[in-house]
Design a protein around this motif. Sequence first.
Motif, PDB file in Angstrom:
ATOM      1  N   LEU A  57      36.630  35.805  48.343  1.00 28.00           N
ATOM      2  CA  LEU A  57      36.946  34.450  49.013  1.00 28.00           C
ATOM      3  C   LEU A  57      36.781  33.364  47.917  1.00 28.00           C
ATOM      4  CD1 LEU A  57      35.247  36.144  51.385  1.00 28.00           C
ATOM      5  CD2 LEU A  57      36.153  34.408  52.562  1.00 28.00           C
ATOM      6  N   GLY A  58      37.728  32.441  47.839  1.00 28.86           N
ATOM      7  CA  GLY A  58      37.480  31.162  47.093  1.00 28.86           C
ATOM      8  C   GLY A  58      38.159  29.847  47.553  1.00 28.86           C
ATOM      9  N   THR A  59      38.054  28.980  47.041  1.00 29.52           N
ATOM     10  CA  THR A  59      38.890  27.893  47.379  1.00 29.52           C
ATOM     11  C   THR A  59      39.535  27.178  46.107  1.00 29.52           C
ATOM     12  OG1 THR A  59      38.787  25.521  48.453  1.00 29.52           O
ATOM     13  CG2 THR A  59      36.954  26.005  46.969  1.00 29.52           C
ATOM     14  N   GLY A  60      40.717  26.699  46.479  1.00 30.30           N
ATOM     15  CA  GLY A  60      41.401  26.285  44.993  1.00 30.30           C
ATOM     16  C   GLY A  60      43.042  26.169  45.141  1.00 30.30           C
ATOM     17  N   PHE A  61      43.728  26.521  44.205  1.00 35.41           N
ATOM     18  CA  PHE A  61      45.052  26.435  44.128  1.00 35.41           C
ATOM     19  C   PHE A  61      45.677  27.519  43.577  1.00 35.41           C
ATOM     20  CE2 PHE A  61      42.957  22.447  43.064  1.00 35.41           C
ATOM     21  CZ  PHE A  61      43.684  21.501  43.599  1.00 35.41           C
ATOM     22  N   ILE A  62      46.905  27.740  43.831  1.00 37.68           N
ATOM     23  CA  ILE A  62      47.951  28.570  43.603  1.00 37.68           C
ATOM     24  C   ILE A  62      49.065  28.004  42.422  1.00 37.68           C
ATOM     25  CG2 ILE A  62      49.790  30.314  44.196  1.00 37.68           C
ATOM     26  CD1 ILE A  62      48.352  30.496  46.949  1.00 37.68           C
ATOM     27  N   ARG A  74      49.155  22.724  47.289  1.00 33.39           N
ATOM     28  CA  ARG A  74      48.120  21.898  47.650  1.00 33.39           C
ATOM     29  C   ARG A  74      46.729  22.731  47.656  1.00 33.39           C
ATOM     30  NH1 ARG A  74      50.344  17.323  50.612  1.00 33.39           N
ATOM     31  NH2 ARG A  74      52.518  17.527  50.969  1.00 33.39           N
ATOM     32  N   GLN A  75      45.593  21.716  47.569  1.00 34.29           N
ATOM     33  CA  GLN A  75      44.452  22.643  47.542  1.00 34.29           C
ATOM     34  C   GLN A  75      44.280  23.377  48.741  1.00 34.29           C
ATOM     35  OE1 GLN A  75      40.813  20.312  46.326  1.00 34.29           O
ATOM     36  NE2 GLN A  75      39.489  22.211  46.483  1.00 34.29           N
ATOM     37  N   ILE A  76      43.676  24.405  48.701  1.00 34.17           N
ATOM     38  CA  ILE A  76      43.662  25.489  49.878  1.00 34.17           C
ATOM     39  C   ILE A  76      42.256  25.632  50.359  1.00 34.17           C
ATOM     40  CG2 ILE A  76      44.222  27.788  50.798  1.00 34.17           C
ATOM     41  CD1 ILE A  76      46.638  27.526  48.524  1.00 34.17           C
ATOM     42  N   ASP A  77      41.654  25.519  51.312  1.00 26.29           N
ATOM     43  CA  ASP A  77      40.467  25.677  51.946  1.00 26.29           C
ATOM     44  C   ASP A  77      39.647  26.983  51.689  1.00 26.29           C
ATOM     45  OD1 ASP A  77      40.370  23.103  52.682  1.00 26.29           O
ATOM     46  OD2 ASP A  77      40.934  23.454  54.635  1.00 26.29           O
ATOM     47  N   ILE A  78      40.556  28.040  52.003  1.00 28.23           N
ATOM     48  CA  ILE A  78      39.987  29.504  51.638  1.00 28.23           C
ATOM     49  C   ILE A  78      41.438  30.230  51.345  1.00 28.23           C
ATOM     50  CG2 ILE A  78      39.259  31.525  52.784  1.00 28.23           C
ATOM     51  CD1 ILE A  78      37.857  29.929  54.903  1.00 28.23           C
ATOM     52  N   THR A  84      40.690  42.482  41.982  1.00 32.11           N
ATOM     53  CA  THR A  84      41.007  43.667  40.817  1.00 32.11           C
ATOM     54  C   THR A  84      42.020  42.965  39.921  1.00 32.11           C
ATOM     55  OG1 THR A  84      42.455  44.901  41.875  1.00 32.11           O
ATOM     56  CG2 THR A  84      40.282  45.563  42.116  1.00 32.11           C
ATOM     57  N   TYR A  85      42.406  41.670  40.263  1.00 32.03           N
ATOM     58  CA  TYR A  85      43.447  41.083  39.578  1.00 32.03           C
ATOM     59  C   TYR A  85      42.799  39.827  38.657  1.00 32.03           C
ATOM     60  CZ  TYR A  85      47.634  42.791  42.071  1.00 32.03           C
ATOM     61  OH  TYR A  85      48.642  43.537  42.372  1.00 32.03           O
ATOM     62  N   PRO A  86      43.149  39.632  37.490  1.00 31.47           N
ATOM     63  CA  PRO A  86      42.693  38.584  36.889  1.00 31.47           C
ATOM     64  C   PRO A  86      42.961  37.076  37.220  1.00 31.47           C
ATOM     65  CG  PRO A  86      44.254  39.350  35.665  1.00 31.47           C
ATOM     66  CD  PRO A  86      44.129  40.368  36.732  1.00 31.47           C
ATOM     67  N   LEU A  87      42.103  36.193  37.261  1.00 32.81           N
ATOM     68  CA  LEU A  87      42.476  34.822  37.791  1.00 32.81           C
ATOM     69  C   LEU A  87      42.703  33.722  36.551  1.00 32.81           C
ATOM     70  CD1 LEU A  87      39.251  34.412  40.286  1.00 32.81           C
ATOM     71  CD2 LEU A  87      41.784  34.980  40.718  1.00 32.81           C
ATOM     72  N   LEU A  88      43.189  32.796  36.802  1.00 27.91           N
ATOM     73  CA  LEU A  88      43.537  31.637  35.687  1.00 27.91           C
ATOM     74  C   LEU A  88      42.499  30.954  35.666  1.00 27.91           C
ATOM     75  CD1 LEU A  88      47.189  30.485  36.886  1.00 27.91           C
ATOM     76  CD2 LEU A  88      46.555  32.245  35.361  1.00 27.91           C
ATOM     77  N   PHE A  89      41.600  30.761  36.487  1.00 25.89           N
ATOM     78  CA  PHE A  89      40.348  29.976  36.546  1.00 25.89           C
ATOM     79  C   PHE A  89      39.569  30.316  37.401  1.00 25.89           C
ATOM     80  CE2 PHE A  89      37.576  26.186  37.215  1.00 25.89           C
ATOM     81  CZ  PHE A  89      37.295  25.873  35.874  1.00 25.89           C
ATOM     82  N   THR A  97      44.713  30.506  40.679  1.00 27.31           N
ATOM     83  CA  THR A  97      45.124  32.076  40.666  1.00 27.31           C
ATOM     84  C   THR A  97      46.820  31.767  40.824  1.00 27.31           C
ATOM     85  OG1 THR A  97      45.237  34.151  41.321  1.00 27.31           O
ATOM     86  CG2 THR A  97      45.260  32.407  43.110  1.00 27.31           C
ATOM     87  N   THR A  98      47.510  32.866  40.266  1.00 22.78           N
ATOM     88  CA  THR A  98      49.050  33.070  40.385  1.00 22.78           C
ATOM     89  C   THR A  98      49.081  33.853  41.973  1.00 22.78           C
ATOM     90  OG1 THR A  98      48.864  35.041  38.925  1.00 22.78           O
ATOM     91  CG2 THR A  98      49.541  33.068  37.983  1.00 22.78           C
ATOM     92  N   PRO A  99      50.266  33.984  42.558  1.00 23.52           N
ATOM     93  CA  PRO A  99      50.439  34.552  43.807  1.00 23.52           C
ATOM     94  C   PRO A  99      50.288  35.840  44.002  1.00 23.52           C
ATOM     95  CG  PRO A  99      52.511  33.066  43.274  1.00 23.52           C
ATOM     96  CD  PRO A  99      51.430  33.301  41.784  1.00 23.52           C
ATOM     97  N   GLU A 100      50.400  36.838  42.974  1.00 22.67           N
ATOM     98  CA  GLU A 100      50.461  38.060  42.990  1.00 22.67           C
ATOM     99  C   GLU A 100      49.031  38.714  43.817  1.00 22.67           C
ATOM    100  OE1 GLU A 100      51.087  36.756  40.310  1.00 22.67           O
ATOM    101  OE2 GLU A 100      53.142  36.862  40.151  1.00 22.67           O
ATOM    102  N   ASN A 101      47.792  38.111  43.430  1.00 20.04           N
ATOM    103  CA  ASN A 101      46.645  38.703  44.239  1.00 20.04           C
ATOM    104  C   ASN A 101      46.368  38.010  45.341  1.00 20.04           C
ATOM    105  OD1 ASN A 101      45.818  36.258  43.019  1.00 20.04           O
ATOM    106  ND2 ASN A 101      43.830  37.176  42.386  1.00 20.04           N
ATOM    107  N   VAL A 102      47.048  37.011  46.082  1.00 18.81           N
ATOM    108  CA  VAL A 102      46.877  36.156  47.110  1.00 18.81           C
ATOM    109  C   VAL A 102      47.086  37.272  48.304  1.00 18.81           C
ATOM    110  CG1 VAL A 102      47.036  34.242  48.657  1.00 18.81           C
ATOM    111  CG2 VAL A 102      46.911  33.994  45.954  1.00 18.81           C
TER     112      VAL A 102
END
Length: 250
Positions: A57-62, A74-78, A84-89, A97-102
Amino acid sequence: MDKGIEEFQKTLSRELITIKDRVRNLIGDAHWGEEGRYKESILKNVISRFLPKDLSLGTGFIITKERERLKRSRQIDIIIYDSTYPLLFNEGDFIITTPENVRALIEVKTSIASVDIKDIINNARENALLAPKSKFNGIFAFEKKGINIRRSKLNQNLKQSLYESKGLVNHLCLGENIFIKYWKTGEKNEHLIDNVYSFYNIHELAFSYFISNLIECVAPEKVIDKSWFLYPIRKPNGKEDALIIDLPIM
């Protein structure tokens, strides 16, 4: 159905209800932002107890790229994502993150009122458009204010916003009693030919059912044969006996 399982699920709702006003009692009404962040944190903690280890779980952006242009949510609460996918930050629980792992998106609100609901659902819909692999796009409100949900009178702002969402926002929890779920044709009942939003009044179990539906959506193969635990209402037809209304969506 074993009464103890239903009572266990109700304790999740009571836990969230109990903490609902804890911070407000200490800091008053002047710091709504801090209260909201605290409630996001509490909900994350409860959800994390049930998630498989490969989901985080995280909070942030796609962020995604379409036709040589970057598109940002927009900023997403959860955000629930496949770890197992890499994050951008990644810094603490803040992620980009990019959409693939959401796998799921949740907007958390301390309170939701009729005048706010159009913007809230529209924002959640726009975020969902950037995450096509997300199976669960939800809105979780600890309280609702001035939103009529009765068979004879359904809040017009809510009704219109759900029409416009067309199922992209597929689970809503409005306080501890009201749970709303989107069903595609044939999912709920083979005799229903329309896509529908179903509105349920399930006393002290809306929070629990929101979380149970979340877990089933993000890890369906890992909760097979666990419906007795996830959905424990002790009535012949389960939550369908608590149905308020079905809202067909064309």
